[in-house]
Structures are given as structure tokens and as C-alpha cells.
Design an enzyme around this catalytic site. Sequence first.
Site, PDB file in Angstrom:
ATOM      1  N   HIS A  97     -15.696   0.996   6.866  1.00  0.00           N
ATOM      2  CA  HIS A  97     -14.704   0.742   5.829  1.00  0.00           C
ATOM      3  C   HIS A  97     -15.287  -0.001   4.634  1.00  0.00           C
ATOM      4  O   HIS A  97     -14.603  -0.224   3.630  1.00  0.00           O
ATOM      5  CB  HIS A  97     -13.546  -0.055   6.439  1.00  0.00           C
ATOM      6  CG  HIS A  97     -12.279   0.034   5.668  1.00  0.00           C
ATOM      7  ND1 HIS A  97     -11.648  -1.059   5.139  1.00  0.00           N
ATOM      8  CD2 HIS A  97     -11.511   1.102   5.338  1.00  0.00           C
ATOM      9  CE1 HIS A  97     -10.553  -0.681   4.511  1.00  0.00           C
ATOM     10  NE2 HIS A  97     -10.441   0.616   4.619  1.00  0.00           N
TER      11      HIS A  97
ATOM     12  N   HIS B 128      -4.220  -1.240  -3.459  1.00  0.00           N
ATOM     13  CA  HIS B 128      -5.173  -0.889  -2.413  1.00  0.00           C
ATOM     14  C   HIS B 128      -6.204  -2.009  -2.308  1.00  0.00           C
ATOM     15  O   HIS B 128      -7.057  -2.012  -1.427  1.00  0.00           O
ATOM     16  CB  HIS B 128      -5.851   0.446  -2.721  1.00  0.00           C
ATOM     17  CG  HIS B 128      -6.655   0.989  -1.584  1.00  0.00           C
ATOM     18  ND1 HIS B 128      -8.029   0.907  -1.545  1.00  0.00           N
ATOM     19  CD2 HIS B 128      -6.283   1.594  -0.430  1.00  0.00           C
ATOM     20  CE1 HIS B 128      -8.473   1.455  -0.425  1.00  0.00           C
ATOM     21  NE2 HIS B 128      -7.437   1.875   0.270  1.00  0.00           N
TER      22      HIS B 128
END
Length: 615
Positions: A272, A501
Amino acid sequence: MSQDSQHGKWCISSSDDDDDLPPSGAAPSKPHRSPNSGQGSHSSDSTPVSKLEPVTASAVVKSEPVPLVIGSEARQSAASNQLNPVKYESSPSLAGKRKNEVLDGPGWALSDSDDDHDAGEKGKSPPRKRSPSPKAKKAKVEERPPSPHGRFYYIDEPEDFYEASFPSLNDTYRFYLNKVTGLDKKYNTGALHIRDVLSPLFGTIKESVQFNYCFDLAWMVQQYPPEFRDRPVLIVHGDKREAKARLVQQTQPFPHIRLCQAKLDIAFGTHHTKMMLLWYEEGFRVIILTSNLIRADWYQKTQGMWMSPLFPRLPEGSSGASVGESPTFFKRDLLEYLESYRAPDLADWIQRIKEHDLSEARVYLIGSTPGRYVGSDMERWGHLRLRKLLYDHAQPISDGESWPVVGQFSSIGSMGLDKTKWLAGEFQRTLTTLGKSSLRPEPPIHLVYPSVDDVRTSLEGYPAGGSLPYSIQTAQKQLWLHSYFHRWKANATGRSHAMPHIKTYMRASPDFTQLAWFLITSANLSKAAWGALEKNNTQVMVRSYELGVLYLPSAFNMKTFPVDNKPFPVSSSSSGFPVPFDLPPTCYTAKDQPWIWNIPYSQAPDTHGNVWVPS
């Protein structure tokens, strides 16, 4: 099973057992389908993902170029809703009703066809195609790079959207927000688009590395200036099996792109981390950010990044891991993070970093890498790394127990049946550490996460929720968590309607005018990202790769950071920290519900006149 709370009532079948693990990414693969099929991975941006292959032309409007389908099931649903929107007026009560979804008071009930959601595709009923609304928008015939989210809501950026001259930046903290299409120009002044980041204004790129989670390589290549588009690029990713094969397929038109697969040896982990390493003729630069390498993440979402200074090359004969070190040991920690990949493809980059002077870095690196760690290694990664830095380098505050913690994120993992399981019992101790004080206060914790109404009224409308993948299966198990929630409001930055985000964590003064520390990171609120203690607290287990930077006032010769309440338009002389949302946070009211991506919303239209019907 059903549960009531001030944030609504949800029902799911009793087969959804309590389980602290995220949905399995190791389930047997199934045939992949288009976004309209409703089939994908049960995943968040920080949990496992089964990335789907490109859809066939028959699955989309004929005049629309075939989209590249990328990301979690929530993103797949956003793609489906954008490619085939359901208008509010077509059926205001139950528009686009699917899978026997029914209204149940203030919340929603899901049918028994949602059984065994953690078992891959087991128990799923055959997908149904949505009947197109008679008022559905028609696609424009246009030439754009394939996008994972369709183009129905895309509007062209203005001609002056990208920088033609050196941008006006506040370099005190080197923390920047992204540009957002559709905002007033002043709110993009001093913000950066990926084209700006890769611009020759910042250096003449020789080679680069892109660490990320989702990739649209055709789009990524177009973001490099034409003169740099054939320069070597290394892609560091976590894809396996079919997903890896699809990424390999994406590289075929681009012989200058190579792939490096990150090792993910622990189940449910993801790669990630989002970082760029840029090697210039003039030096070297590191950018740590929150955006995936897909257009939707750089379009109408709030993202953030730390951009390093231009690090010069060391004199010949003086290179090394300890030469050109910063007071924050940034060079040492970056090398340690890269070495954790155990990847031969990164060896040249490790050597290049050793040959550069990183002494101007003023932030601390906080990474997560998969593994089980004991002894002193427990403090190398994840939230225990953050705890160690706050203990060693943060300054105690006399009334620290009244300084609240603020966490802001775009995805939420399973926290357990009550707050003592991880959030308060473990993570809170890290976030409330301030120096070597023996006092262990329990200050307020404010968790900033968009409500349904925040998403509905956003620039993208309901499809913005595709990047906020909090599922009903997780939410119904931890209704206690929702009492911590606060709205996403960012009027000072102009980004109230650009859903986040970005992920940030901070410790603020009671009046929210000062910060004791600030962190920007790829890590959402999950144990997979931050790590969890095991074996009577003698071991920590981390599942995913994550990366962020910690700002401590001592590294800037300050006692605290003043908060800049009006960071736009940017002033190069401002000493205030540009927090990306409004302080103090606004608590949810009794009518507010956290955005949950996989239940329908049809009682009110979004900013495009559509409703949300998850695939």
C-alpha cells in the site's frame, strides 16, 4: 443479525461471523467480469484486492473507449455507477433495486445472498445487469487514456491547470495538497498535480521508481513530460497471480518499464506504500504521497504529499549510509525500508541514495513492512515505530491530557468487538505518547471520516464513495466506533466537496490552534497497516507495506506548530501548518451516518442527479 445505533440500523445474514481479519485475498480465483457484473474483491484501499481484467467492449457504451478496471470492489462499484448511472427521478424510492435489497427503517437490510462474504465468490447469486435509465447520460466520443472509473463525470482541466512556470510553494514544511479539478483557482494555487511533480521545473529525470498499490500505466506514462517518457521506470507492486499477469500485460507497450514484486508473505497484506524516487541529472528526490497511479486519484479527491528537497550528490569518495545524514536519520531509515524488500531490482537505488546528501530532510520516516517482530525489532515498523519516535523526540506538554488526537483516513479495518481490543487498548497509547512523561492520559479522540451526505454532495457524487471502502460487514460489528466519527469538512482549503483519500494523524491543542505533531501516511485505520501486538505483547505482527512522514516541531526549531487556518492562496512566508481539513472537527449528529459503500442510497440524488446502487 441486526443492530441499532444513532447512525442507522443495518441487517446482514447471520452467516457473517465475527472475524477480525479482513476479507481473504487468497480465495480461489473466479472468472473475472465487467464492473456491471457486481463481482470483484471484498477489499478496501488498505486490504487485499483482486484486480479485475479489462472489460469487453460489449459491457460498456459502444462509443466509450474500453476502461481499464482497477482496484477494490468498492472502486468497481463506482465504475459501474459511472458507466451506467441510475437517475434519481427514474425511481426515487428504490431506484435500481438489486439483490432483494429492502428498506428497513433508517437503515438497510441485505438479503441472504450476501452469505459468506469472506469466502470469495461462494454463495453469490448470478449477477444481474442493470436496465439502463431512460435519462442516463450518454458518453461523449473522445480520446483519453483508459481510466478505471469511466469518463461520464470528467470535465477538462483548464488550460492553466498545470504549471508552466515554477509554482508558488510554501517550502517550510514541504507538505502539499493535490490540485482538484472544479475548484476555484485560488484553492489550487500552491497545490500540485502529478504532472507538476514530474515536471522538468523540478529536475531533469534520468530514472524513477514508482511504489504504489493501483496502477494505470498508460495514464502514468502520459503524466511524464514528453522528453522523459522513455526514461527507465521501475514499478514496485504487490500483485500476484492473475493480477500480476494483468500488470505485466499493461507494460507491453512500454519497454522502458520494469516490474518489481514486493514480497507479501503474510495473508491479507497489501503493498500500500505510495512513493516516488526520482533520480535527476541534478540530484535525487523522494516524494511520499497518498495517491494511487490512476487518474481518478488525481482528479477530484483530496490527496497529500511530502516532497523532499533536491538532494545533491556527495563528493566522489565520500558516499555511504552514514554520510549526508539528516538530524532525523531520514537516510538511514529510507535505506532500511528499501532493504526490507529484499529485492535485487532495488540494489542500484540503494547505492544511489548512499551517494547523495540527504541532510536537509526534516521529517521522520515511518514505514510498515510485513512480518512478525520481537525484541527491539518491534519498534522498527508500524505504530510502535511512531510510539518510539514520539517518546524519544516529542516534547511533553503540561496539560497534555487535554490535547485531543485527530485521525483522518479513507478506509477502516476491523477494530474488534469493543474499543479495548485494539483502538484504545493499543493504538491510543501510541497516539497519546508525548516525550518521556510517565503520565498516560486519555485525551479525546476525533476520527474524521465522510458521512453519507458528505459523499452525496461531493464533486463526484456517490461514486466518490468507491474510494471509501468501509463495508457493512465490518461496520455492523463495530457500531461502538461510530461514536468517534466527525464529518469531512475542509472549507479553508476549498476541499469540502473533494472527498479525502489522504490519511493524516495529529495531536492538537484544546483550541486547535497548535499541533504537537503531524503525520501524513498511506496507512488507514487498520491493524493490517499499523500492526497489532501478539503473544502477551511480546510480538507485533504487521501485514502490509505502508509509508509516511512524521513532522515534529523540534526538527523545525519550534515548540509546537501553529495551525494555518487559511492555507490558500499559498503564502511562502506562512509559518502555519496547512492542515487539510477544518479544525475543530465537527461531530456527527444523530442523523449522520458513516459512508458504507456496499449498501444502496436512493432517497436523495447526488450532485449529478444519480443514486447509489452497489454492484
